[in-house]
Scaffold this active site. Sequence first.
Site, PDB file in Angstrom:
ATOM      1  N   TYR A 143      53.348  19.162  13.172  1.00 14.99           N
ATOM      2  CA  TYR A 143      53.699  18.678  14.500  1.00 14.99           C
ATOM      3  C   TYR A 143      52.526  18.932  15.438  1.00 14.99           C
ATOM      4  O   TYR A 143      51.945  20.012  15.434  1.00 14.99           O
ATOM      5  CB  TYR A 143      54.941  19.415  15.010  1.00 14.99           C
ATOM      6  CG  TYR A 143      55.377  19.022  16.410  1.00 14.99           C
ATOM      7  CD1 TYR A 143      55.956  17.785  16.654  1.00 14.99           C
ATOM      8  CD2 TYR A 143      55.211  19.905  17.471  1.00 14.99           C
ATOM      9  CE1 TYR A 143      56.354  17.430  17.935  1.00 14.99           C
ATOM     10  CE2 TYR A 143      55.615  19.552  18.750  1.00 14.99           C
ATOM     11  CZ  TYR A 143      56.185  18.318  18.978  1.00 14.99           C
ATOM     12  OH  TYR A 143      56.585  17.972  20.253  1.00 14.99           O
ATOM     13  N   ASP A 238      44.536  22.072  14.979  1.00 11.06           N
ATOM     14  CA  ASP A 238      45.532  22.247  16.027  1.00 11.06           C
ATOM     15  C   ASP A 238      45.981  23.700  15.994  1.00 11.06           C
ATOM     16  O   ASP A 238      46.818  24.086  15.191  1.00 11.06           O
ATOM     17  CB  ASP A 238      46.705  21.293  15.812  1.00 11.06           C
ATOM     18  CG  ASP A 238      47.773  21.457  16.886  1.00 11.06           C
ATOM     19  OD1 ASP A 238      47.679  22.422  17.677  1.00 11.06           O
ATOM     20  OD2 ASP A 238      48.702  20.635  16.913  1.00 11.06           O
ATOM     21  N   LYS A 266      50.281  27.108  24.246  1.00 10.93           N
ATOM     22  CA  LYS A 266      51.172  28.265  24.123  1.00 10.93           C
ATOM     23  C   LYS A 266      50.566  29.562  24.665  1.00 10.93           C
ATOM     24  O   LYS A 266      50.580  29.766  25.880  1.00 10.93           O
ATOM     25  CB  LYS A 266      51.648  28.371  22.675  1.00 10.93           C
ATOM     26  CG  LYS A 266      52.433  27.093  22.305  1.00 10.93           C
ATOM     27  CD  LYS A 266      53.316  27.148  21.107  1.00 10.93           C
ATOM     28  CE  LYS A 266      54.255  25.954  21.119  1.00 10.93           C
ATOM     29  NZ  LYS A 266      54.023  24.959  20.109  1.00 10.93           N
TER      30      LYS A 266
HETATM   31  C1  PLP Z   1      53.961  23.347  20.381  1.00 10.33           C
HETATM   32  C2  PLP Z   1      52.909  22.587  19.654  1.00 10.33           C
HETATM   33  C3  PLP Z   1      52.265  21.470  20.195  1.00 10.33           C
HETATM   34  C4  PLP Z   1      52.716  20.842  21.484  1.00 10.33           C
HETATM   35  O1  PLP Z   1      52.545  21.668  22.575  1.00 10.33           O
HETATM   36  P1  PLP Z   1      53.438  21.371  23.908  1.00 10.33           P
HETATM   37  O2  PLP Z   1      52.909  22.358  24.881  1.00 10.33           O
HETATM   38  O3  PLP Z   1      54.850  21.588  23.493  1.00 10.33           O
HETATM   39  O4  PLP Z   1      53.165  19.971  24.282  1.00 10.33           O
HETATM   40  C5  PLP Z   1      51.210  20.921  19.507  1.00 10.33           C
HETATM   41  N1  PLP Z   1      50.831  21.421  18.332  1.00 10.33           N
HETATM   42  C6  PLP Z   1      51.421  22.486  17.763  1.00 10.33           C
HETATM   43  C7  PLP Z   1      50.910  23.010  16.470  1.00 10.33           C
HETATM   44  C8  PLP Z   1      52.497  23.087  18.389  1.00 10.33           C
HETATM   45  O5  PLP Z   1      53.134  24.094  17.803  1.00 10.33           O
END
Ligand code: PLP
Length: 431
Positions: A143, A238, A266
Site C-alpha cells: 500500500y 516507500d 507517519k
Molecule cells: C500509511 C502509508 C501511506 C500513506 O500515508 P497517508 O499519510 O495515510 O497518506 C503510504 N505508504 C505506506 C507504506 C503507508 O503505510
Amino acid sequence: MVEKSKRLHEIAVKRIPGGVNSPVRAFGSVDSHPIYAKSGKGSSLTDVDGNQYIDYICSWGPLILGHSSDIASKGIDKVIAQGTTFGLPTQVEVDIAGCILDAFPMMDQVRMVNSGTEATMSALRLARGYTKRNKIMKFEGCYHGHSDGLLVKSGSGTLTGGVPTSLGIPEAIIEETLIAEFNQLESVGRLFKEYPKEIAAIIVEPIPGNMGLIESKPGFLMGLRKLCDQYGAVLIFDEVISGFRIAYGGATSYYGVEPDVICLGKIIGGGMPVGAYAGKQELMDCVAPVGGVYQAGTLSGNPLAMTMGLNVLSYLKEHPEAYAQLEETARALEDGFTENCKELNIDNVTINRVGGMLCQFFAKGPIDSYQGVMTSDTKAYAVYFKEMLAQGIMLPPAQYECMFLSTAHTQDDIEKTIKAHKNAMRKVKQN
Ligand SMILES: *Cc1c(COP(=O)(O)O)cnc(C)c1O
C-alpha cells in the site's frame, strides 16, 4: 460498555461515509463498530465511555513515543502563539530537512508534503519526469496511499475491504501500473523484459506492513536495485512506515540497500499530518521551482507540524537506545505469544516481527508472500480481536495491519498483553 461510541457512530454514519474519515477505522473486518477515542497518554488509550486500553495501533505508526508525548509537543504553545502557517519559508523547515538528510545520508535533498499519499504520488511524478517514461511497477499487497496509479492491487484497507483496485480509476492509468510479486525477483525481471524502456520506477515497501507484516527475503531488495540499474528505472523505497521506526535510517540503513528516492510520513510528523520525499541531487533537480516536475502545498512545511516532527526525530537521534528498547519489548511480546500458542497446542499461527512492529497471522508459516498472507483465517482474527478488546487490549481492527509498539510500552503492559493473549487464544481455539 461502549454505549457512547455506539451512539456517536449512529450519528456519524449519517454525516460521514461509513462514519469514518479513513476506512479501516470502521472496524468492519472484525465485525464490530468503531471505538471513539477520547484521550491517550503513553501506551494507554481512553475511549469516550471511559474504557482504558493498552494501545497497539499507535495511530498506525506515527506515535513511536506514545500518546501525547511531552517530547513531541515541546515548544508548540510558542508556535501556536507565533503563527502556525505563513506561506513563507521558516527556519524549522531547514532544520527538519537537515535532520532527515542526516538519517538518510545517500539522499541529497528532501521536499516536505502533508501526507504519505502525497509523498508517493509526488515521487512517482518525479520518477516519470526524470526518466520520461510512463509505467511504474508495484507489488501486490503493498500500500502506498490512495493516489490513482497506486490503488491497483493495493494493501491495507483495500485488502480488508476486498477492493484490490478502487473504482474511479481510469483504465488508462491502470494500464500504466504493472504488478509484480513481492519476494519474487523473477516476476520483476519478467516485467522489465516485457517493457525494457517503459518502466519509470519500482515503488516498494521495503518492509511490507500493509498486508499484515512480511519481511523481504535476503537478496530481494538488492535484486531490485540491480534490475533498476540495468534497465534505467528509479528505485523508490516507500518508508512511510519503516522510516525512523525500524532504525533511525529506516529500512534503507537496516538492509544496506540504497534506493534513489525515499518516501516518508507517519513518524516524521510527530502526530501531525506530514509526508516527505527525498532523493539524489540529479533527481531532485527536476522538482519545481528548479526543474519542470511541479509539486506544491499551501500548508507544506508548516511550523506546527515541522516542530512536532523535528522534536521526535531529534529525540530519536539523541536516544539510539529507543530502538533497542522497541526491539526488546516487541521481542518479549512475540516470545510470550509464541509460548502461549505452544502451551495451548495451537500450531496454525505465525508471528512475523521486525523491530517494533509485528503481526499474528492465523495460518501456518512461513508467511513471506502475498499469497501466504491470504491464507490467514480472518474470522479467527475477528474473534481474537474482540476477546483482546474486552480485556483492554487495542489491536489493529484488521488482520492485514500490524501492531505498532512505542517507547512508552512498559514491561507491565507486555505482561498484561501476553496474559490477555492466552485467554483470547483459548477462546479462538474453542470457536
Ligand atoms: C500509511 C502509508 C501511506 C500513506 O500515508 P497517508 O499519510 O495515510 O497518506 C503510504 N505508504 C505506506 C507504506 C503507508 O503505510
